[in-house]
Design a protein around this motif. Structure first.
Motif, short mmCIF file in Angstrom:
data_model
loop_
_atom_site.label_atom_id
_atom_site.label_comp_id
_atom_site.label_asym_id
_atom_site.label_seq_id
_atom_site.Cartn_x
_atom_site.Cartn_y
_atom_site.Cartn_z
N THR A 96 0.81 -1.22 0.00
CA THR A 96 0.00 0.00 0.00
C THR A 96 0.85 1.29 0.00
O THR A 96 1.96 1.30 0.55
N GLN A 97 0.29 2.32 -0.61
CA GLN A 97 0.92 3.64 -0.60
C GLN A 97 0.23 4.53 0.44
O GLN A 97 0.60 5.69 0.60
N ASN A 98 -0.79 3.95 1.07
CA ASN A 98 -1.61 4.72 2.01
C ASN A 98 -1.15 4.42 3.45
O ASN A 98 -1.21 3.27 3.91
N THR B 147 -2.46 5.24 6.26
CA THR B 147 -3.55 4.82 7.16
C THR B 147 -3.78 3.33 7.04
O THR B 147 -3.91 2.61 8.04
N VAL B 148 -3.82 2.85 5.80
CA VAL B 148 -4.02 1.41 5.56
C VAL B 148 -2.85 0.63 6.16
O VAL B 148 -3.05 -0.42 6.81
#
Lengths: 77, 131
Positions: free
Chosen positions: A38-40, A42-43
């Motif tokens: 993931t690049q997020n 929060t995730v």
């Protein structure tokens, strides 16, 4: 855990524990793969938190096996 | 985990949905394991794992919902809710009647109900009992 509550595992209980370890293993790997791609942020944070909980679950299940090891008969009964 | 064209293997949403589905399945399996346990220690551990996995599933659902990764199911229509309430009241009345018939009214439905009294309860002391 009180030792007077401890009994030998039934075949069914042993299978459920083994299946549960397999489930926790799959969840941890899925979460780790998600955290790794993931690049997020929060995730990624969610995944790392969940990994910690599922690792603890896996430890509980392995500990359960160890606790019952000595009560298991060596011959079929 | 990237495909050869440089794009992620799967979208975050799809990956988290897979985890969410597996959490739901795992909760069900822990519940089954708890109900089928013989050893009290094993039952307690499966019970604890059920509750904690349920918590994790709920947390993930809420987080996905906040990130618009999960579409909440559509709302049930008022007419459908009304229909279910009517059916549930009939079920309750028939169930209470059955219990009264089988127990002669002894101790039946003594516990406080969280729903308003309806006709069946009002008639409770006037009904004739069998058995």
């Amino acid at each position: 855990m009180q030792s007077n509550q401890m009994q030998a595992l039934s075949g069914k209980e042993l299978e459920y524990i083994a299946d549960s370890i397999s489930n926790e293993d799959l969840l941890i790997k899925q979460l780790a793969a998600t955290a790794g791609t993931t690049q997020n942020s929060t995730v990624q944070g969610i995944c790392v938190q969940q990994i910690q909980s599922h690792t603890h679950h896996m430890d509980m299940l392995v500990q359960l096996l160890h606790q019952h090891q000595q009560y298991a008969p060596t011959q079929p009964q | 985990m990237y495909a050869q064209n440089g794009t992620p293997f799967m979208a975050d949403e799809d990956l988290l949905n897979t985890v969410l589905a597996d959490l739901k399945r795992t909760v069900r399996e822990y519940t089954t394991a708890a109900t089928e346990s013989n050893c009290p220690t094993v039952r307690r551990v499966f019970n604890d794992l059920t509750m904690d996995t349920l918590r994790l599933q709920g947390e993930l659902y809420n987080q996905m919902s906040q990130m618009n990764m999960y579409t909440a199911p559509g709302k049930a229509l008022r007419q459908d809710v009304d229909k279910q309430i009517q059916a549930a009241q009939q079920t309750q009345q028939k169930c209470q009647q059955f219990v009264r018939e089988k127990t002669g009214g002894a101790g039946a439905y003594n516990q406080a109900s969280n729903v308003p009294l309806h006709q069946a309860n009002v008639q409770h002391n006037n009904g004739s009992y069998y058995m």
